[in-house]
Design an enzyme around this catalytic site. Structure first.
Site, mmCIF file in Angstrom:
data_model
loop_
_atom_site.group_PDB
_atom_site.id
_atom_site.type_symbol
_atom_site.label_atom_id
_atom_site.label_comp_id
_atom_site.label_asym_id
_atom_site.label_seq_id
_atom_site.Cartn_x
_atom_site.Cartn_y
_atom_site.Cartn_z
ATOM 1 N N TYR A 53 -1.497 -3.453 -6.868
ATOM 2 C CA TYR A 53 -1.317 -4.186 -5.605
ATOM 3 C C TYR A 53 -2.618 -4.206 -4.778
ATOM 4 C CZ TYR A 53 -0.209 -5.289 -0.853
ATOM 5 O OH TYR A 53 -0.248 -5.854 0.392
ATOM 6 N N ARG B 130 0.847 -1.190 0.000
ATOM 7 C CA ARG B 130 0.000 0.000 0.000
ATOM 8 C C ARG B 130 0.888 1.247 0.000
ATOM 9 N NH1 ARG B 130 -1.893 0.787 4.382
ATOM 10 N NH2 ARG B 130 -1.244 -1.030 5.564
ATOM 11 N N LYS C 79 -9.592 -2.195 1.725
ATOM 12 C CA LYS C 79 -9.198 -1.070 2.575
ATOM 13 C C LYS C 79 -9.972 0.200 2.217
ATOM 14 C CE LYS C 79 -6.083 -3.608 4.523
ATOM 15 N NZ LYS C 79 -6.255 -4.036 5.914
ATOM 16 N N HIS D 105 -10.232 -2.313 11.780
ATOM 17 C CA HIS D 105 -9.172 -3.171 11.235
ATOM 18 C C HIS D 105 -8.926 -4.318 12.210
ATOM 19 C CE1 HIS D 105 -4.773 -3.253 9.515
ATOM 20 N NE2 HIS D 105 -5.563 -4.087 8.869
ATOM 21 N N ASP E 182 -9.297 -9.604 9.043
ATOM 22 C CA ASP E 182 -8.730 -8.284 8.721
ATOM 23 C C ASP E 182 -9.686 -7.124 8.995
ATOM 24 O OD1 ASP E 182 -6.436 -6.819 7.689
ATOM 25 O OD2 ASP E 182 -7.647 -6.366 5.925
ATOM 26 N N CYS F 289 0.985 -7.531 11.692
ATOM 27 C CA CYS F 289 1.278 -7.663 13.126
ATOM 28 C C CYS F 289 0.501 -8.803 13.769
ATOM 29 C CB CYS F 289 1.000 -6.351 13.840
ATOM 30 S SG CYS F 289 2.156 -5.057 13.366
ATOM 31 N N SER G 161 -1.195 -3.672 10.133
ATOM 32 C CA SER G 161 -0.883 -4.599 9.047
ATOM 33 C C SER G 161 0.419 -5.342 9.346
ATOM 34 C CB SER G 161 -0.731 -3.827 7.744
ATOM 35 O OG SER G 161 -1.907 -3.086 7.519
ATOM 36 N N ARG H 97 1.864 -12.211 -0.596
ATOM 37 C CA ARG H 97 0.533 -12.502 -0.063
ATOM 38 C C ARG H 97 -0.081 -13.747 -0.683
ATOM 39 N NH1 ARG H 97 -1.656 -8.806 3.990
ATOM 40 N NH2 ARG H 97 0.019 -7.278 4.186
HETATM 41 P P1 GDP Z 1 -1.683 -9.433 9.767
HETATM 42 O O1 GDP Z 1 -1.139 -8.725 8.602
HETATM 43 O O2 GDP Z 1 -2.007 -8.505 10.906
HETATM 44 O O3 GDP Z 1 -2.809 -10.328 9.422
HETATM 45 O O4 GDP Z 1 -0.500 -10.327 10.343
HETATM 46 P P2 GDP Z 1 -0.136 -11.871 10.070
HETATM 47 O O5 GDP Z 1 -0.936 -12.772 10.952
HETATM 48 O O6 GDP Z 1 -0.177 -12.151 8.620
HETATM 49 O O7 GDP Z 1 1.358 -11.887 10.593
HETATM 50 C C1 GDP Z 1 2.330 -10.998 10.100
HETATM 51 C C2 GDP Z 1 3.696 -11.522 10.415
HETATM 52 O O8 GDP Z 1 3.857 -11.618 11.839
HETATM 53 C C3 GDP Z 1 3.924 -12.909 9.860
HETATM 54 O O9 GDP Z 1 5.241 -12.987 9.385
HETATM 55 C C4 GDP Z 1 3.730 -13.807 11.063
HETATM 56 O O10 GDP Z 1 4.474 -14.991 10.970
HETATM 57 C C5 GDP Z 1 4.196 -12.932 12.225
HETATM 58 N N1 GDP Z 1 3.465 -13.272 13.480
HETATM 59 C C6 GDP Z 1 2.124 -13.427 13.613
HETATM 60 N N2 GDP Z 1 1.796 -13.773 14.879
HETATM 61 C C7 GDP Z 1 2.959 -13.838 15.569
HETATM 62 C C8 GDP Z 1 3.304 -14.158 16.933
HETATM 63 O O11 GDP Z 1 2.449 -14.464 17.777
HETATM 64 N N3 GDP Z 1 4.616 -14.095 17.260
HETATM 65 C C9 GDP Z 1 5.586 -13.767 16.354
HETATM 66 N N4 GDP Z 1 6.844 -13.737 16.751
HETATM 67 N N5 GDP Z 1 5.303 -13.481 15.057
HETATM 68 C C10 GDP Z 1 4.023 -13.511 14.677
HETATM 69 P P1 PGA Z 2 -3.008 -7.143 6.729
HETATM 70 O O1 PGA Z 2 -3.848 -6.654 5.455
HETATM 71 O O2 PGA Z 2 -3.545 -6.268 7.812
HETATM 72 O O3 PGA Z 2 -3.425 -8.570 6.820
HETATM 73 O O4 PGA Z 2 -1.552 -6.960 6.538
HETATM 74 C C1 PGA Z 2 -3.392 -5.933 4.424
HETATM 75 C C2 PGA Z 2 -3.000 -4.525 4.782
HETATM 76 O O5 PGA Z 2 -3.368 -4.038 5.877
HETATM 77 O O6 PGA Z 2 -2.343 -3.910 3.940
HETATM 78 MN MN MN Z 3 -5.113 -5.172 7.023
HETATM 79 MN MN MN Z 4 -3.785 -10.480 7.586
#
Ligand code: GDP
Ligand code: PGA
Ligand code: MN
Ligand code: MN
Length: 610
Positions: free
Chosen positions: A222, A82, A231, A251, A298, A275, A273, A391
């Site tokens: 993207y 983004r 979003k 979010h 999400d 996290c 994002s 992704r």
């Molecule tokens: P989203 O974008 O908020 O949905 O985050 P994701 O679940 O896709 O996770 C983003 C990154 O953080 C990925 O590389 C995960 O492997 C990592 N991650 C997610 N949960 C944890 C956790 O509990 N501990 C650690 N160390 N890394 C995590």
């Molecule tokens: P994420 O979603 O929160 O799973 O990373 C896409 C974004 O926020 O860009």
């Molecule tokens: Mn998101």
């Molecule tokens: Mn996600």
């Protein structure tokens, strides 16, 4: 082609919705596509479009024995995330965009965009995608129509939202309002000009007109910039609709937790994002007797129900998940969903047998890959094989652990809300808010180190209120006031309990202070037991943290002292934190709700005594 012999095409249009027809015609006149195509959402159509994308080199078909009906796409290296710097909220008054958004006068912006979109679809097909965010049979369905010149966007939107004929019929029958969402890659093809695999434009503009509830996106293919239901609509425009209509667009993930006593709890969580939302939503608990099911990963829409309860739904139909770190060890539920196929991967690496790979997918690193930029790759290479923001895009229905309540337009009543970010220091593993308002304060001061999900530097600490910093479609202070006013209409007894979490705290030796992933179920268990009045906690100035013995460590090689370290509130770190929160709040000016200012003042008093 120029004069658009499109009139006859429009006469054959599968709708009589005058507003929609007029908009499609206006866009076609402006953008000058070769063809107009109304997306019906059918399987045959998807096969045809993906075949065309394979022929054009945009998609690579994966080995069907490994990933049936699945494709990999590789973007332009400058179009991988983004673009927050180029994202605008063009409200009539600058004040209504607030200090967290880029703003330009809407008329000036429209002039600029008309210039960019003029002829931008020449040589291409203009696809018209009717879609709905949330349930088609919701009381007040949230319709949109995306016009795009990217078939990759069509194929991805098909996974992420309900699209096509059934939606268009409902829009037509009810003469419904829809959000016009215009997208162009900004890469017209002159006659005889060869296309590239990932057309886009170095000049990118992601623009929202909140009063008009319209979206104009130019130059990027993207996900977050181009799949406009996600979003742009379900967060930025929806947050404005929610402000005006008395609900919340957030979010957040939604999960269902079942205790050993078979009691159900619904929990939502807002993390920035990359996290941990998708991972927590698909959690595989490592503790006996606790079960997790998924409702969303999400985006969450919340409203107050008939009994004053806070109800949540997920308006999306797919997952657009961060690939790296998603593996059989960390997130087997996501891996199983992906393995069922029907997925589009973007910027991952390819294995020699026609599958995909990314860092963290398997413990064993393949001896040879083709990296996301198309280069031969071995474990000796000095760059990651998959882009850090690569992704997977997969239908949510493929998740085995999908809760049946996902399909209910009424959603679920929340028991807890978690706010979380990526902080190496300062923020404990988990802290329970002292009250609802104290929890809103925690959300409003949420902070995180930046990730690869947005273009720009990674690892920079920033405040990210409710993980919505890049997604609030109006003034951030008004947004916080709206949280207070919506929840003021709830039954206070039924309001969820709020917790602040941090899976990313580091120990002195640099490792993670907490194993995370499936072990986060232990934190959820503690939160539920707090709600039920069963778990012990230690009161700190910032809220309640687990007593060392109160977090279930069964089967883990961790001691109570380890937990105490993970939840430590360090006076020196918090002095710096409070100064930084003070600076953050100063940015709101008059717009900061008094109740939150008061929360900061009492936190400072408590900290002074600590
Ligand atoms: P989203 O974008 O908020 O949905 O985050 P994701 O679940 O896709 O996770 C983003 C990154 O953080 C990925 O590389 C995960 O492997 C990592 N991650 C997610 N949960 C944890 C956790 O509990 N501990 C650690 N160390 N890394 C995590
Ligand atoms: P994420 O979603 O929160 O799973 O990373 C896409 C974004 O926020 O860009
Ligand atoms: Mn998101
Ligand atoms: Mn996600």
């Amino acid at each position: 082609m120029g004069d658009l012999a499109q009139k006859p095409l429009l006469e054959k249009a599968p709708t009589t919705h005058a507003g929609l027809l007029a908009w499609v015609e206006e866009v076609a006149e402006l953008t000058q596509p070769d063809r107009i195509y109304w997306v019906d959402g059918s399987e045959e159509e998807n096969t045809r479009l993906t075949d065309e994308l394979v022929a054009a080199g945009t998609l690579t078909r994966l080995n069907p024995d490994l990933f049936p009906n699945s494709f990999a796409a590789f973007s332009d290296p400058a179009d991988v995330a983004r673009v927050e710097e180029q994202t605008f909220i063009c409200s009539e008054n600058e004040r209504d965009a607030g200090f967290t958004n880029n703003w330009m006068d809407p008329r000036e912006m429209k002039d600029k965009l008309r210039g960019l979109f003029a002829g931008s679809m020449r040589g291409r097909t203009m696809y018209v995608i009717p879609f709905v965010m949330g349930h088609l049979d919701a009381e007040d369905p949230k319709f949109g129509v995306e016009i795009t010149d990217s078939a990759y966007v069509v194929a991805s939107m098909r996974i992420m939202a309900n699209i096509g004929t059934a939606v268009l019929d409902k829009i037509t029958e009810t003469n419904a309002f829809f959000v016009p969402a215009l997208h162009s890659l900004g890469a017209p093809l002159e006659s005889g000009q060869d296309d590239v695999a990932w057309p886009c434009n170095p000049d990118k503009w992601i623009v929202h007109f909140p009063e008009e509830r319209s979206i104009w996106s130019f130059g990027s293919g993207y996900g977050g910039n181009a799949l406009l239901g996600k979003k742009c609509y379900a967060l930025r425009i929806a947050s404005v609709m929610a402000r005006d209509e008395g609900w919340l667009a957030e979010h957040m993930l939604i999960l269902k937790l079942t205790s050993p006593e078979k009691k159900n709890y619904y929990v939502s969580a807002a993390f920035p994002s990359a996290c941990g939302k998708t991972n927590l939503a698909l959690l595989d608990p490592t503790i006996e007797g606790w079960e997790v099911e998924t409702l969303g990963d999400d985006i969450t829409w919340m409203r107050i129900g008939k009994e004053g309860e806070l109800r949540a739904t997920n308006p999306e139909a797919g997952l657009f998940g961060v690939a790296p770190g998603t593996g059989w060890g960390t997130n087997p539920n996501a891996m199983r969903a992906i393995a069922k196929g029907h997925s589009i991967f973007t910027n991952v690496a390819l294995t020699d047998d026609g599958g995909v790979w990314w860092e963290g997918m398997t413990d064993e690193v393949p001896a040879h890959l083709t990296d996301w930029e198309g280069n031969s790759w071995t474990p000796d290479s000095d760059k990651p094989a998959a882009h850090p923001n690569s992704r997977f895009c997969t239908p949510i229905s493929q998740i085995d652990m999908l809760a049946e309540e996902y399909y209910s337009p009424d959603g679920v009543e929340l028991s807890a809300i978690l706010f979380g970010g990526r902080r190496k220091t300062t923020v404990p593993l988990v802290t329970q808010a002292r009250s609802w308002t104290n929890g809103i304060f925690m959300g409003s001061t949420l902070s995180s180190e930046t990730t690869a999900a947005a273009a720009g530097q990674v690892g920079v600490l920033r405040r990210d209120p409710m993980a919505m910093l890049p997604f609030i479609g109006y003034d951030a202070g008004d947004y916080l006031k709206h949280w207070i006013s919506v929840s003021g209409k709830a039954n206070p007894e039924r309001l969820p309990h709020i917790f602040l979490v941090n899976w990313f705290r580091r120990t002195a030796d640099g490792g993670f202070a907490w194993p995370g992933f499936g072990d986060n179920a232990r934190v959820l268990k503690w939160a539920i037991e707090r709600i039920e009045g069963k778990a012990d906690a230690v009161e700190t100035p910032i809220g309640y943290v687990p007593a060392g013995h109160s977090l279930d460590l069964t089967g883990l090689d961790l001691t109570h002292a380890h937990v105490e370290d993970a939840v430590r509130v360090d006076r020196e770190e918090w002095d710096a934190e409070l100064a930084s929160i003070e600076e953050w709040y100063a940015k709101f000016g008059d717009s900061l709700p008094d109740a939150l200012r008061a929360e900061l003042d009492s936190l400072k008093e408590r900290m002074a005594k600590h």
